[in-house]
Design a protein around this motif. Structure first.
Motif, mmCIF file in Angstrom:
data_model
loop_
_atom_site.group_PDB
_atom_site.id
_atom_site.type_symbol
_atom_site.label_atom_id
_atom_site.label_comp_id
_atom_site.label_asym_id
_atom_site.label_seq_id
_atom_site.Cartn_x
_atom_site.Cartn_y
_atom_site.Cartn_z
ATOM 1 N N LEU A 1 -14.117 -6.670 10.776
ATOM 2 C CA LEU A 1 -14.390 -5.386 10.128
ATOM 3 C C LEU A 1 -13.099 -4.584 9.951
ATOM 4 O O LEU A 1 -12.972 -3.785 9.040
ATOM 5 C CB LEU A 1 -15.392 -4.576 10.954
ATOM 6 C CG LEU A 1 -16.812 -5.133 10.954
ATOM 7 C CD1 LEU A 1 -17.674 -4.346 11.924
ATOM 8 C CD2 LEU A 1 -17.415 -5.062 9.555
ATOM 9 N N LEU A 2 -12.166 -4.822 10.842
ATOM 10 C CA LEU A 2 -10.909 -4.082 10.778
ATOM 11 C C LEU A 2 -9.992 -4.596 9.678
ATOM 12 O O LEU A 2 -9.106 -3.895 9.220
ATOM 13 C CB LEU A 2 -10.162 -4.233 12.102
ATOM 14 C CG LEU A 2 -10.434 -3.183 13.147
ATOM 15 C CD1 LEU A 2 -9.680 -3.533 14.406
ATOM 16 C CD2 LEU A 2 -9.963 -1.832 12.630
ATOM 17 N N LEU A 3 -10.235 -5.849 9.285
ATOM 18 C CA LEU A 3 -9.286 -6.528 8.410
ATOM 19 C C LEU A 3 -8.928 -5.743 7.148
ATOM 20 O O LEU A 3 -7.736 -5.550 6.870
ATOM 21 C CB LEU A 3 -9.813 -7.921 8.061
ATOM 22 C CG LEU A 3 -8.760 -8.842 7.468
ATOM 23 C CD1 LEU A 3 -7.681 -9.137 8.498
ATOM 24 C CD2 LEU A 3 -9.393 -10.141 6.983
ATOM 25 N N PRO A 4 -9.925 -5.286 6.365
ATOM 26 C CA PRO A 4 -9.547 -4.580 5.126
ATOM 27 C C PRO A 4 -8.677 -3.372 5.400
ATOM 28 O O PRO A 4 -7.640 -3.175 4.750
ATOM 29 C CB PRO A 4 -10.895 -4.135 4.538
ATOM 30 C CG PRO A 4 -11.923 -4.938 5.224
ATOM 31 C CD PRO A 4 -11.372 -5.345 6.545
ATOM 32 N N GLY A 5 -9.078 -2.602 6.417
ATOM 33 C CA GLY A 5 -8.314 -1.401 6.736
ATOM 34 C C GLY A 5 -6.908 -1.735 7.191
ATOM 35 O O GLY A 5 -5.939 -1.080 6.804
ATOM 36 N N MET A 6 -6.801 -2.785 8.021
ATOM 37 C CA MET A 6 -5.492 -3.166 8.525
ATOM 38 C C MET A 6 -4.593 -3.647 7.397
ATOM 39 O O MET A 6 -3.420 -3.289 7.331
ATOM 40 C CB MET A 6 -5.634 -4.284 9.575
ATOM 41 C CG MET A 6 -6.105 -3.790 10.927
ATOM 42 S SD MET A 6 -5.120 -2.438 11.557
ATOM 43 C CE MET A 6 -3.926 -3.324 12.514
ATOM 44 N N LEU A 7 -5.165 -4.453 6.490
ATOM 45 C CA LEU A 7 -4.384 -4.937 5.356
ATOM 46 C C LEU A 7 -3.862 -3.762 4.552
ATOM 47 O O LEU A 7 -2.697 -3.710 4.161
ATOM 48 C CB LEU A 7 -5.245 -5.826 4.465
ATOM 49 C CG LEU A 7 -5.317 -7.294 4.882
ATOM 50 C CD1 LEU A 7 -6.222 -8.064 3.944
ATOM 51 C CD2 LEU A 7 -3.912 -7.900 4.882
ATOM 52 N N LEU B 1 4.648 -1.543 5.533
ATOM 53 C CA LEU B 1 5.737 -2.098 4.732
ATOM 54 C C LEU B 1 6.630 -1.014 4.123
ATOM 55 O O LEU B 1 7.847 -1.087 4.244
ATOM 56 C CB LEU B 1 5.196 -3.038 3.656
ATOM 57 C CG LEU B 1 4.623 -4.359 4.183
ATOM 58 C CD1 LEU B 1 4.102 -5.216 3.040
ATOM 59 C CD2 LEU B 1 5.679 -5.121 4.976
ATOM 60 N N PRO B 2 6.039 0.002 3.476
ATOM 61 C CA PRO B 2 6.905 1.079 2.972
ATOM 62 C C PRO B 2 7.729 1.741 4.072
ATOM 63 O O PRO B 2 8.890 2.092 3.869
ATOM 64 C CB PRO B 2 5.920 2.079 2.359
ATOM 65 C CG PRO B 2 4.725 1.285 2.027
ATOM 66 C CD PRO B 2 4.644 0.207 3.058
ATOM 67 N N MET B 3 7.117 1.868 5.266
ATOM 68 C CA MET B 3 7.859 2.492 6.371
ATOM 69 C C MET B 3 9.058 1.637 6.744
ATOM 70 O O MET B 3 10.157 2.158 6.981
ATOM 71 C CB MET B 3 6.945 2.649 7.595
ATOM 72 C CG MET B 3 5.882 3.692 7.420
ATOM 73 S SD MET B 3 6.546 5.326 7.543
ATOM 74 C CE MET B 3 6.478 5.551 9.285
ATOM 75 N N VAL C 1 0.064 -2.963 3.899
ATOM 76 C CA VAL C 1 0.681 -2.969 2.577
ATOM 77 C C VAL C 1 1.161 -1.575 2.179
ATOM 78 O O VAL C 1 2.254 -1.416 1.657
ATOM 79 C CB VAL C 1 -0.308 -3.520 1.526
ATOM 80 C CG1 VAL C 1 0.261 -3.355 0.122
ATOM 81 C CG2 VAL C 1 -0.606 -4.971 1.818
ATOM 82 N N PHE C 2 0.334 -0.567 2.461
ATOM 83 C CA PHE C 2 0.675 0.756 1.942
ATOM 84 C C PHE C 2 1.271 1.700 2.969
ATOM 85 O O PHE C 2 1.649 2.808 2.655
ATOM 86 C CB PHE C 2 -0.550 1.404 1.294
ATOM 87 C CG PHE C 2 -0.962 0.720 0.037
ATOM 88 C CD1 PHE C 2 -0.212 0.849 -1.115
ATOM 89 C CD2 PHE C 2 -2.080 -0.093 0.016
ATOM 90 C CE1 PHE C 2 -0.572 0.191 -2.269
ATOM 91 C CE2 PHE C 2 -2.447 -0.750 -1.140
ATOM 92 C CZ PHE C 2 -1.697 -0.612 -2.283
#
Lengths: 415, 309
Positions: free
Chosen positions: B32-38, B46-48, B42-43
């Motif tokens: 259930l966490l996967l979508p949120g974690m992805l 990675l930008p950080m 990504v957003f």
């Protein structure tokens, strides 16, 4: 929700619940998860990843790189322009000049108004151009300093003069030889933008404004003077006022002009440094007088009788917005044909009649007079010889100068 | 609090402590966490990382930027722009306090006194969000115009003389002064204060007020000893939701302010877009983030609501 409030459960129930939270499946609390994910991100990111990043050098191939030209197979050209910068038909949807172009050449122009700000647009295109990729655009419109930067970086393509007979013949002498693109090898002006002094008669209440000195020194205007946040326009007008030529000034001249403006900022003379939003301040009278773009002033004058402009005796600045073809554009020939099309005086007149900026095309006047007599007689749209003689351009800057000057100007405007 | 809802309702205290977890569904929470974690990776992550890297690079646009571990950028940026940091924090703090002063009574009214007007008032609170942030801010330029009614009234009441003396305004105007920027921030973030306050107040059982009354508490004492402490989660989340974005805001300072009201957001924007000094801009962003994180941590610890928000 309510029934699970811990304080409403019996002590035994609460204890059991706490156990289950600590040890059972529900043990994954938000807090532990946050801790875990923060740690994970750091570990995954690692310091190695930090040093793997970097931005590659930009200027490699002065002269630009072309892609295969699909102009013959695909009869389209993708044109990115600023908002409200082209003629619009009465219904407010079509662009008559673009329709004429399609009828004549069979090339459809995909016209997008996606430029609002040079700096933002540069930020938007930079990743693709730096990586040598197609931006999806065949023509872009850039103010001269940005066009100069892209030429310097090798991000725009050299134009083929054989496709540009009208442009070559009809380009006004005033714009022929900018120091950043001598002989117009990479760019042709779309429109010229003059920087003048605008004022609101009612707000001035009898105070006379004729020069930048009046703006900076007249105590009656304290807190009601505006300058532009565009460094070259504000600094250019100030340099002119100090008797310096913006095409040839030195570092010391620049510093002196900054100091002069800083003095006005410190004593509260200058209210704000603005982008396009000075227009509403001026019509409301919050700004009594300001450095302004002539295209806006023509429009404001039509809407509000109080607004007018003056050209200082020391002269005024003119910059240009330039049509350029970015690297890897797919339809270079089509793009060049469109550029050339707008250098036919009849088409340039149709455009000038609508958008009120300085037309860069010679021989427009008789055509424009047929559409709009007033516009043809307006020196802000079709400058006569005397006007052209008072117009000045800001010299091109090296990258180092650009950074230093922008930094100094940013300090002046508050950061 | 939300984690509690997962607990199974009837708990038999006599049950043995360690029941082996069911095999199936053991990984369900992670799936259930996967979508949120992805999304976060990504957003956010990675930008950080990219920005963290940028902040220790040196170079120029033409020669490219390389990681040289040039940490001095942080020090230089802080030394150069500390006034703007300070200003951002003080403006954001002022706006947060104003939001709380304006928002608490309104949230209280909606929660306890509004009756059938409740929904209407809620809609009025949220309605401005249907227009763009920019338009809402620009509207204030018309409201506070020099020749407008508001400024005229303030002038004839000599309010602006006082605020000018305090340095909040300049001369007989409000626009292009610190006061205008703080007002703009307050206005733009007010709903972020009202909504959490309302949610927290609305959950308070009305019988507690009655009980307080039965125990001879005066209304003010009831508020001080019962209502306000119970609404602390709302106060804390409201102040955070207001303070954090307000400290990073640059639109209000840009449109309603002047040269002496520029906030750190304006500096970062100028560095990124105009001066193209990406390392300094990235370093400033990290200093801002670290500063806010530190302040928020101290604040949450101090207010003792760690487990409530």
């Amino acid at each position: 929700m309510e029934q699970y409030q811990p304080d409403r459960l019996t002590p035994a129930q609460a204890a059991a619940m706490r156990r289950s939270l600590r040890n059972g499946r529900a043990a994954m609390t938000r807090r532990s998860l946050l801790r875990a994910s923060a740690g994970g991100a750091l570990a995954a990111g690692g310091l190695g990843a930090l040093s793997a990043c970097g931005i590659p050098a930009a200027g490699k191939s002065q002269g630009g790189t072309s892609a295969q030209d699909h102009s013959a197979q695909e009869k389209v050209v993708n044109f990115s322009n600023w908002t409200e910068y082209i003629d619009v038909d009465d219904k407010g949807k079509g662009h008559p000049t673009l329709d004429t172009f399609r009828r004549r050449t069979g090339i459809t122009v995909k016209y997008t108004e996606d430029i609002n700000d040079n700096n933002e647009f540069f930020g938007k295109l930079k990743p693709q151009l730096a990586a040598g990729q197609d931006t999806g655009r065949d023509i872009i419109v850039l103010t001269d300093w940005l066009a100069a930067r892209l030429i310097r970086l090798g991000w725009v393509q050299k134009l083929d003069p054989s496709h540009l007979p009208h442009a070559y013949t009809n380009l006004s002498p005033q714009f022929r030889d900018p120091d950043w693109d001598p002989g117009r090898a990479y760019s042709y002006p779309w429109q010229g933008i003059s920087t003048v002094i605008a004022y609101n008669k009612k707000a001035l209440d009898g105070v006379e404004v004729k020069s930048v000195s009046d703006l900076l020194d007249n105590p009656k205007l304290k807190g009601r003077v505006g300058f532009l946040s565009e460094m070259r326009d504000s600094m250019g007008m100030t340099l002119l006022d100090m008797g310096k030529d913006p095409a040839k000034f030195t570092d010391d001249d620049f510093d002196a002009a900054i100091a002069r403006l800083q003095k006005a900022v410190d004593k509260g003379q200058i209210r704000r440094f603005t982008g396009n939003d000075y227009t509403s301040d001026l019509t409301k009278g919050d700004l009594a007088a300001c450095v302004a773009w002539a295209g806006d002033v023509v429009q404001l004058k039509a809407d509000s009788p109080d607004v007018d402009f003056v050209i200082p005796d020391s002269g005024y600045m003119t910059s240009t917005d330039n049509l350029c073809i970015p690297n890897k554009a797919r339809h270079k020939t089509n793009a060049e044909r469109l550029i050339d099309f707008y250098y036919e005086p009849a088409q340039a007149a149709a455009l000038a009649a609508y958008i009120n900026y300085v037309t860069p095309v010679d021989g427009v006047k008789p055509y424009l007079a047929k559409i709009d007599e007033d516009a043809a007689g307006n020196p802000l749209i079709v400058p006569d010889k005397a006007m052209q003689a008072r117009s000045h351009a800001f010299r091109s800057l090296s990258q180092k100068e650009e950074t230093t000057y922008e930094e100094k100007f940013a300090k002046l405007t508050g950061a | 609090m939300s984690t509690l809802t997962e607990a199974p309702a009837p708990l038999a205290p006599a049950e043995p402590e360690h029941k082996p977890p069911r095999k199936r569904g053991r990984f369900t929470p992670y799936w259930l966490l996967l979508p949120g974690m992805l999304w976060l990776i990504v957003f956010f992550a990675l930008p950080m990382i990219y920005q963290a890297s940028t902040s220790v690079q040196t170079g120029s646009l033409e020669d490219g930027y390389k990681v040289t571990w040039h940490f001095a950028t942080y020090w230089d940026a802080l030394g150069e722009y500390w006034p703007q940091f300070l200003r951002s924090v003080s403006y954001a703090a002022a706006a947060t306090v104003l939001c709380l002063l304006l928002g608490y009574p309104l949230a209280y009214l909606i929660a306890f006194r509004a009756g059938r007007w409740k929904n209407l008032i809620m809609i009025l609170v949220i309605a401005p969000f249907f227009t763009s942030f920019l338009i809402r801010t620009l509207a204030w330029k018309t409201i506070l115009a020099d020749s407008g009614v508001v400024v005229h009234t303030l002038n004839s009441l000599h309010v602006l003389d006082v605020t000018s003396w305090l340095g909040w305004t300049a001369g007989d105007r409000v626009l292009a002064t610190p006061l205008a920027v703080v007002c703009g921030l307050t206005y733009n973030f007010l709903p972020f204060m009202i909504l959490p306050l309302y949610t927290s107040l609305e959950r308070i059982d009305g019988r507690l007020h009655e009980a307080a009354g039965d125990l001879y508490a005066k209304p003010w004492t009831t508020f001080r000893k019962v209502t306000f402490p119970l609404s602390m989660p709302g106060v804390v989340s409201g102040t955070l939701l207001t303070f954090i974005p307000a400290a990073g805001d640059y639109v209000n300072a840009e449109l309603l302010g002047s040269t002496d009201t520029r906030m750190i957001g304006n500096v970062i924007q100028t560095q990124f877009l105009r001066i193209l000094d990406y390392p300094t801009a990235a370093a400033l962003s990290f200093i801002l983030m670290a500063g806010i994180l530190a302040m928020v941590t101290i604040y949450i610890r101090r207010s003792g609501t760690e487990d409530l928000v």
